[in-house]
Design an enzyme around this catalytic site. Structure first.
Site, mmCIF file in Angstrom:
data_model
loop_
_atom_site.group_PDB
_atom_site.id
_atom_site.type_symbol
_atom_site.label_atom_id
_atom_site.label_comp_id
_atom_site.label_asym_id
_atom_site.label_seq_id
_atom_site.Cartn_x
_atom_site.Cartn_y
_atom_site.Cartn_z
ATOM 1 N N ARG A 1 0.865 -1.175 0.000
ATOM 2 C CA ARG A 1 0.000 0.000 0.000
ATOM 3 C C ARG A 1 0.903 1.228 0.000
ATOM 4 O O ARG A 1 2.041 1.197 0.466
ATOM 5 C CB ARG A 1 -0.891 0.026 1.244
ATOM 6 N N LYS B 1 -2.164 -2.232 7.914
ATOM 7 C CA LYS B 1 -3.322 -1.786 8.688
ATOM 8 C C LYS B 1 -3.350 -2.459 10.050
ATOM 9 O O LYS B 1 -3.001 -3.627 10.177
ATOM 10 C CB LYS B 1 -4.607 -2.101 7.922
ATOM 11 N N HIS C 1 -2.283 2.216 -5.797
ATOM 12 C CA HIS C 1 -3.053 1.008 -5.502
ATOM 13 C C HIS C 1 -3.257 0.152 -6.746
ATOM 14 O O HIS C 1 -3.476 -1.053 -6.638
ATOM 15 C CB HIS C 1 -4.399 1.386 -4.885
ATOM 16 N N ARG D 1 -0.612 -2.339 -6.764
ATOM 17 C CA ARG D 1 -0.925 -3.403 -5.794
ATOM 18 C C ARG D 1 -1.935 -4.385 -6.400
ATOM 19 O O ARG D 1 -1.789 -5.605 -6.253
ATOM 20 C CB ARG D 1 -1.469 -2.770 -4.521
ATOM 21 N N HIS E 1 -4.162 -8.956 3.832
ATOM 22 C CA HIS E 1 -5.617 -8.904 3.970
ATOM 23 C C HIS E 1 -6.045 -9.701 5.203
ATOM 24 O O HIS E 1 -5.642 -10.848 5.369
ATOM 25 C CB HIS E 1 -6.311 -9.505 2.740
ATOM 26 N N TYR F 1 -9.693 -10.787 -6.576
ATOM 27 C CA TYR F 1 -8.705 -10.860 -7.647
ATOM 28 C C TYR F 1 -8.864 -12.135 -8.462
ATOM 29 O O TYR F 1 -8.480 -12.175 -9.629
ATOM 30 C CB TYR F 1 -7.292 -10.774 -7.068
#
Length: 310
Positions: A147, A171, A242, A245, A268, A277
């Site tokens: 990210r 995150k 992004h 990514r 994730h 994806y």
């Protein structure tokens, strides 16, 4: 017909004050607007509303063509408000609990083709300190799927060229380790040896520096990518960090990587996020099939076929 001005509702002010201690200011402002919209529709304090009133409010939102995502957000805000009132004993129920939020389709992430990635990398070729930085930045964003916030948060010690690894914090302050490919390692080695020393005018710890020696920012990375996209003949307005990514994840899955490994590399928390994806990869495979296979169903120029012998 003029909508009556709603009476002040102390319950809303108390709720927002508590929310401000737990959530970001932007979230508090969004909740304030959403609840104020409900109060305006009701013409009375929302704290006393019942389910029928909320159903009429919901029907009004739909009739005005409000986007499903916006309706779902407003329902979530109102539901949280009534949950708060129930917790403090001001209500015995949550009248928004059974409101049916519209289903939101998650858009498929876009991805660049491998050829477009090569064009973007080629646009960053050069021997100046900034060119070496830009090539290393692109190779890292695409080669490790970081990210943009993770990229600007890297310091020199985050990169382990011998082991070909990058250590980043994502995150929720969760740390993860992602492998680095040969191209990324070589670009980073050139940048660290022949680029970064000339940019490091302030002895900063960050890995990526701007022309003045300060830390490269998110906005700076966006501008770099758009400039390189224009030089590469791509559409600058659709090129962003992004997207690299997304391309990282899509190309891994198209190359045969398993879903769980890609989830871990992306950081994730939920596998369903990574599964988006796979849908994109399936869509691309279908496009290739229908464009390439003679019997795939695309309309082709009609040809005369002689009848079969009896």
């Amino acid at each position: 017909m003029t909508t009556p001005t709603p009476e002040p509702d102390p319950a809303i002010d108390a709720f927002l004050a508590l929310l401000a201690s737990q959530r970001a200011p932007s979230t508090v402002d969004a909740y304030r607007r959403d609840i104020a919209g409900l109060a305006s529709f009701l013409g009375s304090p929302p704290s006393a509303a019942d389910t029928d009133s909320l159903e009429r409010w919901l029907a009004d939102l739909r009739s005005r063509g409000i986007a499903p995502s916006s309706i779902a957000r407003r329902i979530a805000a109102v539901r949280t408000f009534y949950r708060h009132l129930a917790l403090i004993g001001q209500r015995d129920d949550n009248p928004a609990a059974d409101l049916e939020a519209p289903r939101r389709r998650r858009p498929l992430p876009r991805a660049l083709s491998p050829r477009d990635i090569e064009r973007l990398c080629a646009a960053a070729d050069g021997v100046s300190p900034r060119a070496l930085r830009d090539r290393a930045l692109i190779e890292l964003l695409y080669g490790a799927g970081l990210r943009v916030s993770e990229a600007v948060g890297l310091d020199r010690g985050s990169i382990h060229l011998t082991e070909r690894l990058v250590r980043c914090v994502g995150k929720g302050d969760k740390e993860r380790i992602v492998p680095l490919g040969r191209e990324a390692c070589e670009a980073l080695r050139r940048y660290l040896g022949r680029g970064r020393p000339y940019l490091d005018k302030r002895h900063r710890p960050e890995l990526f520096l701007n022309a003045k020696g300060g830390a490269l920012t998110r906005a700076g990375i966006f501008l770099i990518l758009r400039r390189l996209a224009a030089e590469a003949g791509l559409e600058p307005e659709r090129i962003h960090p992004h997207l690299l990514r997304h391309s990282f994840a899509t190309h891994l899955l198209e190359g045969g990587a398993d879903l769980r490994s890609v989830q871990e590399m992306l950081g994730h928390a939920d596998l369903s996020t990574t599964e988006l994806y796979t849908h994109l990869s399936d869509q691309r495979r279908r496009e290739v099939y229908f464009d390439a296979h003679p019997h795939a169903g695309r309309r082709r120029q009609a040809r005369h076929t002689p009848p079969l012998p009896e």
